[in-house]
Design an enzyme around this catalytic site. Sequence first.
Site, PDB file in Angstrom:
ATOM      1  N   GLY A 272      -1.675  48.678  -4.798  1.00 15.00           N
ATOM      2  CA  GLY A 272      -1.365  49.080  -3.423  1.00 15.00           C
ATOM      3  C   GLY A 272       0.112  48.950  -3.121  1.00 15.00           C
ATOM      4  N   PHE A 273       0.618  47.723  -3.185  1.00 17.74           N
ATOM      5  CA  PHE A 273       2.036  47.418  -2.990  1.00 17.74           C
ATOM      6  C   PHE A 273       2.525  47.784  -1.584  1.00 17.74           C
ATOM      7  CE2 PHE A 273       1.290  48.995  -7.404  1.00 17.74           C
ATOM      8  CZ  PHE A 273       1.163  47.751  -7.993  1.00 17.74           C
ATOM      9  N   LYS A 664      -2.426  31.576 -14.527  1.00 16.85           N
ATOM     10  CA  LYS A 664      -2.583  32.824 -15.272  1.00 16.85           C
ATOM     11  C   LYS A 664      -2.341  34.037 -14.368  1.00 16.85           C
ATOM     12  CE  LYS A 664      -5.452  33.394 -18.865  1.00 16.85           C
ATOM     13  NZ  LYS A 664      -6.625  33.654 -19.702  1.00 16.85           N
ATOM     14  N   GLN A 669       1.530  38.006 -11.236  1.00 18.29           N
ATOM     15  CA  GLN A 669       2.143  38.441  -9.982  1.00 18.29           C
ATOM     16  C   GLN A 669       3.668  38.356 -10.077  1.00 18.29           C
ATOM     17  OE1 GLN A 669       0.418  40.302  -8.045  1.00 18.29           O
ATOM     18  NE2 GLN A 669       0.073  39.089  -6.220  1.00 18.29           N
ATOM     19  N   GLU A 735       5.045  38.991  -3.587  1.00 16.70           N
ATOM     20  CA  GLU A 735       6.226  39.789  -3.258  1.00 16.70           C
ATOM     21  C   GLU A 735       7.527  39.189  -3.731  1.00 16.70           C
ATOM     22  OE1 GLU A 735       5.503  42.229   0.417  1.00 16.70           O
ATOM     23  OE2 GLU A 735       4.138  40.579   0.846  1.00 16.70           O
TER      24      GLU A 735
END
Lengths: 768, 167
Positions: A272-273, A664, A669, A735
């Site tokens: 998505g981001f 993990k 991320q 993020e």
Amino acid sequence: MSIKEAAHAVMKKAVQVAPDKWMPGATPDPLIRQKHGLIGTPVSRLDGPQKVSGTARFAAEFPLERMVYAALNYSTIAKGRIRELHTAEAAAAPGVVLVMTHLNAPRMTRVPLFGSNAKAAGGDDLPIMQDERIHWNGEPIAVVLAESQEQADYAKSLIRVAYEAEPSVTTFEVAKASSEQGVFQGEPLLLEIGDAEAALAAAPHKVDVVYRTPRHNHNPIELHGATVAWDGDELIVHDASQCVTHTAWSLAQVFDIEEEQVHVTSPYVGGGFGSKTLWQYQVLAAAASRLAGRPVRIVLSREGVYRIVGGRTLTEQRVAIGAQADGRFDALIQTGVVGMGRHNNMPEPFMLPAKSAYKSGTFRLQVEAARMDMVGNTFMRAPGEAVGTFALESALDELAVNLGMDPIELRIRNEPDKDPTSGVPFSSRHIVEAYVAGAERFGWNQRNPKPGARREGEWLVGLGCATATYPYYRMPGGVARITLTNRGRATVSIAAHEMGMGTATTQTMVTADRLGLALQCVTVEYGDSHLPGVVLAGGSQQTASIGAAVTAAHDALITELLKLAGKESVLSGLDSEDVIGRDGYLCDIHKPDRRESYVSLMARIGREQITVEGTAPPPLEFTHWSMHSHGAMFCEARVSGVTGETRVTRFLGSFDCGRILNPKTAASQFRGGIVMGLGLALMEETQFDERKGRIMNPSLAEYHVPVQMDVPEIDLIWTDIPDPHAPMGAHGVGEIGITGVGAAVANAVYNATGTRVRDLPITLDKML
Amino acid sequence: MSVNINGLSVDLPSDARVSLLDLLRDHLDLPGTKVGCNQGACGACTVLADGERILSCLALAVQYEGRSVTTIEGLTVEGSLHRLQHAFIEHDGFQCGYCTPGQICSAIGMLREVQRGVPSLVTEDLSSRSIALTRDELRERMSGNLCRCGAYNGIVEAITEFAETSK
């Protein structure tokens, strides 16, 4: 300042000065003390088997009886009206079921604009196919439904349109002439402390430069798509969504039905981001489905995604820093303009990092928005911070050169002991530790501060670093339901999202630890608008939002269990805060041998299951404390002396993001953010034709994202120091990885070559 | 006219415009093969045709008459995962999981190419009969499969482990 903004400012001040004990997070989450559970251990994704075997069903993969396929036509002018529209030939083509245009689309209410209501999801608030007006180059003008995708795609090509174009603003320079003050989350993006311009003018050392970043598109590999069906007045939407509840509520407004009549499911999301929210395609598919009386599968083409799903906008940022010879800042200025659509509100808030990053005698920070006739720009991974840190952290590097000082030393010298602009204490800030550990591991001491000094064959080699930062957020609306069964199994239900972040796996671990159950005894239900809570997967806030909601539900569950268990239980007389879950038992926190198993408690109560709901407290903690994640990014770049090509050969992210719940998935991320940051630094650019307002490279062939060969082995370390005021002591980590990367690469390129690139991406033409 | 998909004979579509990708996803309800661009730029639709990796979005279904196609669904045998699928889970070679079926099919085809001695851009000795699967060889050969979540490191680890334990 408007009355609304003034009220906001007063409320904020009240929360800042209130006693700590009134705040959520005043008492550290008991899970922070628990050291022998699942938290902190590497657990593989629970949905892994489905994903690797192709059995996970994504949004456009639900086959329905009598389903038809959709194709969209897009406008080719930026502003004006449709003068002629010929659809008869398309309607008569084989397999075509419906051609929908503004002439026959059902009447619909505008989608509420994101931010206008707690559940509003609209990327813009334009009318959708309601009249002949055109608002941007790429706006949908027709929907074709047919029995197969091939038939729909062919029929769409038969539609003929003539436009009457009107003057539009599609050049940034023209738009800038009438730019307006940006407003983000209810606050003007303007901060002034002291007279920064005067302090800059008086400072013995200074940098004063302009940086530019282009438009970006999210480009999740899963195309935006949905399967929609009406059952009477009930609308079912299998969507790819990072906001199921927002989408359901907003679609209910559009079609004038009750929120409960819209059911949005989204168990799997192919990335998505920031882009998988509510755009025109879901509305058009639902409208066409209603008109045709058939379920609809809609999958945008890759070009279609560029046309109707907004991306990150362009920025032009002036950064000026005035400093003393010892490096201390007298003035920190970061001001500039961003492009913004005419019908949305997303002034890419690039100034946010500078609010909390460094101590300075004076500040002047401002973001202005220049309205343009273009698709509504939107949130993309670390909106503001991703591009803001490029400018700020490049300027730091330039100042370090000017001062003849090591850039890490310069940062440490300006390290604040409290939030430099709000004055409130930091909840948890260990960035200096992150820098020290990172520098040691990366071999920073091998860096030659003189640019262009290290050459290996045709390659010039340089090292650079930059600070990464992203705020801790928690949005209102966190509600979770827990069901405990007589077999000692628990299910958490919350309308949250899993787009690959690892949320489902991590929250299962957290809940198992909180209840004292084994991992396989806990299930987390998510991705469904009929579940409790309003939980946006955005702002890296899901971890905290779910954590706070589950904490509340857990407290309600234990209270209920103890109440119903009555005097016969060994736990009789204890309150919820006096007990702790461990190994399938509830135990007296002070005397763990005094315990009773969940199975025994449930048998005593005589119920098959108990269900409770809990509501998270209002999210005041990040106003009362300055709460941020931090990182120190280190990059080794090689620039070819022959072609000017840049290759990143080593990268280290040294993070300070509270307690890491699942090493993990958190590592993925961090790495994922860094990879997107490498794209931002070296190749990503949505090319916008300023004559016509049309995106010129709407494809993965022409918009370059990092491929396997572009990405080195990315090394990671983290402090793992819990934030005492955050649920689980944890921060979201989705993020921060992209922040600081642009500057770390640009600074490494400068160190390698002596060339300072101030407009991204750093393509080889800029190196020659 | 038929094509063999995962061991089953399937009629080819009467509409010659149908891509192999759409045959799988829309006609046969085998959505494990993914669509990311429909123009051969992302690799999400990679399947194996007689063991060779191909982009099913650029293949018309009717071109595959009489051929054997293996999709991600065909790699799982009676519910038990392929060793490479396990390796992807173990090394977190994905996040959202959307590019994953294409990555896995591509990796299987790629390893066969290496075995056959097919050189790549980074192969130093073009005349050599045996090519070592270095990190760069692997990265170069897998660069046609985009992963926007950026799980590239995990993908390398997973494929490397699988290749080493398959020797």
